[in-house]
Design an enzyme around this catalytic site. Structure first.
Site, PDB file in Angstrom:
ATOM      1  N   ALA A  98      10.432   2.976  -1.628  1.00  0.00           N
ATOM      2  CA  ALA A  98      11.788   2.411  -1.605  1.00  0.00           C
ATOM      3  C   ALA A  98      11.805   1.031  -2.245  1.00  0.00           C
ATOM      4  O   ALA A  98      12.760   0.668  -2.936  1.00  0.00           O
ATOM      5  CB  ALA A  98      12.299   2.341  -0.165  1.00  0.00           C
ATOM      6  N   ALA A  99      10.734   0.250  -2.047  1.00  0.00           N
ATOM      7  CA  ALA A  99      10.693  -1.104  -2.633  1.00  0.00           C
ATOM      8  C   ALA A  99      10.649  -1.020  -4.158  1.00  0.00           C
ATOM      9  O   ALA A  99      11.335  -1.771  -4.851  1.00  0.00           O
ATOM     10  CB  ALA A  99       9.496  -1.874  -2.096  1.00  0.00           C
ATOM     11  N   LEU A 120       4.878   1.148   4.743  1.00  0.00           N
ATOM     12  CA  LEU A 120       5.443  -0.160   4.376  1.00  0.00           C
ATOM     13  C   LEU A 120       6.569  -0.027   3.350  1.00  0.00           C
ATOM     14  O   LEU A 120       7.014  -1.023   2.787  1.00  0.00           O
ATOM     15  CB  LEU A 120       4.335  -1.088   3.857  1.00  0.00           C
ATOM     16  CG  LEU A 120       3.476  -1.727   4.953  1.00  0.00           C
ATOM     17  CD1 LEU A 120       2.264  -2.417   4.355  1.00  0.00           C
ATOM     18  CD2 LEU A 120       4.259  -2.724   5.776  1.00  0.00           C
ATOM     19  N   SER A 144       6.673   1.498   0.315  1.00  0.00           N
ATOM     20  CA  SER A 144       6.330   1.204  -1.085  1.00  0.00           C
ATOM     21  C   SER A 144       7.291   1.895  -2.055  1.00  0.00           C
ATOM     22  O   SER A 144       7.753   1.274  -3.014  1.00  0.00           O
ATOM     23  CB  SER A 144       4.890   1.612  -1.384  1.00  0.00           C
ATOM     24  OG  SER A 144       4.745   2.997  -1.225  1.00  0.00           O
ATOM     25  N   PRO A 165       0.824  -1.208   0.000  1.00  0.00           N
ATOM     26  CA  PRO A 165       0.000   0.000   0.000  1.00  0.00           C
ATOM     27  C   PRO A 165       0.863   1.266   0.000  1.00  0.00           C
ATOM     28  O   PRO A 165       1.895   1.318   0.686  1.00  0.00           O
ATOM     29  CB  PRO A 165      -0.818  -0.097   1.294  1.00  0.00           C
ATOM     30  CG  PRO A 165      -0.586  -1.454   1.840  1.00  0.00           C
ATOM     31  CD  PRO A 165       0.609  -2.059   1.171  1.00  0.00           C
ATOM     32  N   VAL A 166       0.444   2.257  -0.780  1.00  0.00           N
ATOM     33  CA  VAL A 166       1.244   3.481  -0.956  1.00  0.00           C
ATOM     34  C   VAL A 166       1.109   4.402   0.263  1.00  0.00           C
ATOM     35  O   VAL A 166       0.049   4.458   0.888  1.00  0.00           O
ATOM     36  CB  VAL A 166       0.760   4.213  -2.236  1.00  0.00           C
ATOM     37  CG1 VAL A 166       1.469   5.547  -2.405  1.00  0.00           C
ATOM     38  CG2 VAL A 166       1.003   3.346  -3.456  1.00  0.00           C
ATOM     39  N   ASP A 181      14.477   2.922   5.238  1.00  0.00           N
ATOM     40  CA  ASP A 181      13.608   2.165   4.317  1.00  0.00           C
ATOM     41  C   ASP A 181      14.433   1.442   3.260  1.00  0.00           C
ATOM     42  O   ASP A 181      14.326   0.225   3.088  1.00  0.00           O
ATOM     43  CB  ASP A 181      12.637   3.106   3.593  1.00  0.00           C
ATOM     44  CG  ASP A 181      11.422   3.435   4.426  1.00  0.00           C
ATOM     45  OD1 ASP A 181      11.540   3.372   5.663  1.00  0.00           O
ATOM     46  OD2 ASP A 181      10.370   3.761   3.845  1.00  0.00           O
TER      47      ASP A 181
HETATM   48  O1  PMV Z   1       6.707   6.205   6.743  1.00  0.00           O
HETATM   49  P1  PMV Z   1       7.901   5.347   6.521  1.00  0.00           P
HETATM   50  O2  PMV Z   1       7.664   3.902   6.763  1.00  0.00           O
HETATM   51  O3  PMV Z   1       8.612   5.625   5.228  1.00  0.00           O
HETATM   52  O4  PMV Z   1       8.945   5.638   7.679  1.00  0.00           O
HETATM   53  C1  PMV Z   1       9.423   6.887   7.952  1.00  0.00           C
HETATM   54  C2  PMV Z   1      10.372   6.772   9.089  1.00  0.00           C
HETATM   55  C3  PMV Z   1      10.832   8.100   9.641  1.00  0.00           C
HETATM   56  O5  PMV Z   1      11.722   7.797  10.699  1.00  0.00           O
HETATM   57  C4  PMV Z   1       9.678   8.898  10.189  1.00  0.00           C
HETATM   58  C5  PMV Z   1      11.554   8.928   8.591  1.00  0.00           C
HETATM   59  C6  PMV Z   1      12.880   8.366   8.172  1.00  0.00           C
HETATM   60  O6  PMV Z   1      13.372   8.819   7.123  1.00  0.00           O
HETATM   61  O7  PMV Z   1      13.456   7.525   8.860  1.00  0.00           O
END
Ligand code: PMV
Length: 308
Positions: free
Chosen positions: A105-106, A101, A103, A96-97, A147
């Protein structure tokens, strides 16, 4: 034909504080993944076929800021290739975008791997990771890099910004229910808002980041020792600190409370917050009941995953 796949990820502990050089723990989620397939194109140019978002277009017709275009252009630039081959790139993702999760980076990691295979120059993980991080920076402002790292290496990671990657072992498997609020919340915004808080009163927020960092270290030890019961209270405490940081939301709090009321050992938001996902630590006997409770409290969907 060249194919590549990359898993989703979930952050267990330490979001936001990780941007300020504290550690965080994250694990891959193999139930959700991005898949890329590259074939020769009978037409000149690069064609992007992403049925999930109803996109079929020449790369050159997409805006320069388009997320897929930035990865593909960025890849060829990094390889010093000014006239890329004519290829068809098919992208599918079950992640899910904008929900925490990973999405984006994957898709980046799967694209970079498939493109590098297509030009017969498969890249080592470290290079895939570096390139994916450059792309994350374009979209997120000040991403920590967690990520792209977890997704590239597809292993549980103890992550500290700008430090060499450190994986960790899981002493005893444990199960999480991931609940998606269905609310799309850009990480860039919550990270930007935390930045404003920090700029206004750095000493106070540094203390909160220290508390989060201490939780992460205790959690890593508990996971390695197989002391799963210890994780629940640490999750609850981490969530409370996120409320202070203003990155939770009423929807996330509702799902967290519902999970705990249904017997979860602990629960917290995961990722950037404000929307996106939360996670609940469950036992095999109450996983279903907790997932049902999370759905009844408004989650759009749940994923149950065992970390090992
Ligand atoms: O929302 P996500 O799963 O891409 O996670 C962001 C995590 C943060 O610590 C809030 C930002 C980061 O770049 O680490």
């Amino acid at each position: 034909m060249n194919t590549a796949s990359a898993p989703g990820k979930i952050i267990l502990f330490g979001e936001h504080a990780v941007v300020y050089n504290r550690p965080a723990l994250a694990v891959p989620v193999f139930q959700a993944h991005a898949d890329v397939e590259i074939s020769d194109s009978p037409r000149p140019g690069i064609w992007v076929d992403a049925p999930d978002i109803s996109l079929y277009a020449a790369l050159s017709a997409l805006p320069h800021t388009d997320a897929l275009r930035t990865v593909i252009d960025g890849f060829f630039q990094a390889q010093n290739i000014s006239s890329p081959p004519s290829i068809n790139i098919k992208i599918k993702s079950s992640i899910p975008v904008a929900s925490g999760l990973g999405s984006g980076a994957a898709v980046s990691v799967a694209l970079i791997r498939a493109l590098s295979a297509a030009i017969h120059k498969p890249l080592p993980d470290a290079d895939v990771n570096d390139l994916a991080y450059e792309i994350e920076k374009l979209h997120h402002g000040t991403p920590s890099g967690i990520d792209n790292t977890v997704i590239t290496y597809a292993k549980p990671v103890y992550f500290v910004r700008d430090q060499p990657i450190e994986t960790f072992s899981v002493g005893q498997p444990f199960t999480l229910v991931i609940g998606n609020t269905g609310i799309s919340a850009p990480t860039k915004e919550s990270v930007g808002d935390v930045r404003k808080l920090w700029l206004a009163d750095a000493p106070s927020w540094e203390k909160v980041f220290d508390q989060i960092g201490a939780i992460v270290k205790q959690a890593r030890t508990a996971i390695q020792d197989g002391n799963i019961r210890a994780l629940g209270p640490l999750m609850n405490e981490n969530h409370r600190l996120f409320q202070q940081l203003t990155v939770s939301s009423s929807a996330l709090d509702r799902l967290v409370d519902a999970a705990c009321a249904a017997g979860a050992m602990g629960a917290k938001l995961s990722g950037g917050g404000r929307g996106g996902n939360m996670i609940a630590l469950v036992s095999s006997s109450n996983a279903k009941a907790v997932a049902t409770a999370i759905k009844s409290a408004g989650a759009q969907s749940t994923i149950t995953t065992t970390i090992q």
